[in-house]
Scaffold this motif. Structure first.
Motif, PDB file in Angstrom:
ATOM      1  N   SER A  68      -1.306   5.281   3.488  1.00 14.75           N
ATOM      2  CA  SER A  68      -0.506   4.292   2.763  1.00 14.75           C
ATOM      3  C   SER A  68      -1.192   2.934   2.742  1.00 14.75           C
ATOM      4  O   SER A  68      -1.008   2.148   1.807  1.00 14.75           O
ATOM      5  N   HIS A  69      -1.948   2.654   3.815  1.00 12.02           N
ATOM      6  CA  HIS A  69      -2.654   1.380   3.922  1.00 12.02           C
ATOM      7  C   HIS A  69      -3.973   1.620   4.636  1.00 12.02           C
ATOM      8  O   HIS A  69      -4.216   2.701   5.179  1.00 12.02           O
ATOM      9  N   CYS A 110      -5.717  -5.248   3.254  1.00  8.04           N
ATOM     10  CA  CYS A 110      -5.572  -3.849   2.886  1.00  8.04           C
ATOM     11  C   CYS A 110      -6.284  -3.674   1.550  1.00  8.04           C
ATOM     12  O   CYS A 110      -6.083  -4.468   0.630  1.00  8.04           O
ATOM     13  N   HIS A 115      -2.455  -3.993  -2.931  1.00  7.67           N
ATOM     14  CA  HIS A 115      -1.735  -4.458  -1.734  1.00  7.67           C
ATOM     15  C   HIS A 115      -2.175  -5.837  -1.274  1.00  7.67           C
ATOM     16  O   HIS A 115      -1.346  -6.653  -0.856  1.00  7.67           O
ATOM     17  N   LEU A 120      -0.702  -8.317   1.454  1.00 10.32           N
ATOM     18  CA  LEU A 120      -0.966  -7.573   2.680  1.00 10.32           C
ATOM     19  C   LEU A 120      -2.364  -7.981   3.140  1.00 10.32           C
ATOM     20  O   LEU A 120      -3.370  -7.296   2.914  1.00 10.32           O
TER      21      LEU A 120
END
Ligand SMILES: [Cu+2]
Length: 133
Positions: A68-69, A110, A115, A120
């Motif tokens: 996801s990241h 990220c 993101h 992020l």
């Protein structure tokens, strides 16, 4: 009036000395219980870092759902532009512990999708521990 208990004075003096000179390394869990994730508040990681004093010897602990990241160690320019020039600096397996070994700015983003542009990203200024000089 000056009836200090010598033992108490010694005890307090030792507490003060221990507080001043113990450079206990701190592990900071990035984002606390929100971990390393997209946040609705765009200032989330700026605020998270702003009330902390990072010192040489401390560590950052990044936790996220694999896939996801990710986490890239980047320069100030890459941080600002949300670019990554060195793909080898990307870590994809959570959790990741980063040792803050130098007094300088550290930048993380990220690299997945948009993101970074959705904030992020994290910048921390690490300060000298004030002892080793
Ligand atoms: Cu991400």
């Amino acid at each position: 009036m000056s009836s200090f208990n010598p033992n108490m004075v010694m005890f307090i003096a030792m507490l003060v000395i221990m507080t001043l000179y113990s450079s206990e390394a701190v592990q900071y869990k990035v984002g606390d219980d929100k971990k390393w994730n997209l946040q609705s508040n765009p200032d989330f990681y700026v605020k998270w870092a702003s009330n902390k004093t990072f010192r040489v010897g401390d560590t950052l602990y990044f936790e996220f759902v694999n896939g996801s990241h990710d986490l890239a160690f980047v320069t100030a320019g890459e941080y600002d532009r949300c670019e990554i020039n060195d793909p080898s600096s990307v870590e994809v397996i959570s959790p990741i512990t980063v040792y803050l070994n130098e007094p300088k700015y550290y930048y993380f983003i990220c690299t997945l999708e948009d993101h970074c542009k959705r904030n992020l990203k994290l910048a921390v200024l690490v300060q000298d521990d004030g002892i080793s000089n």
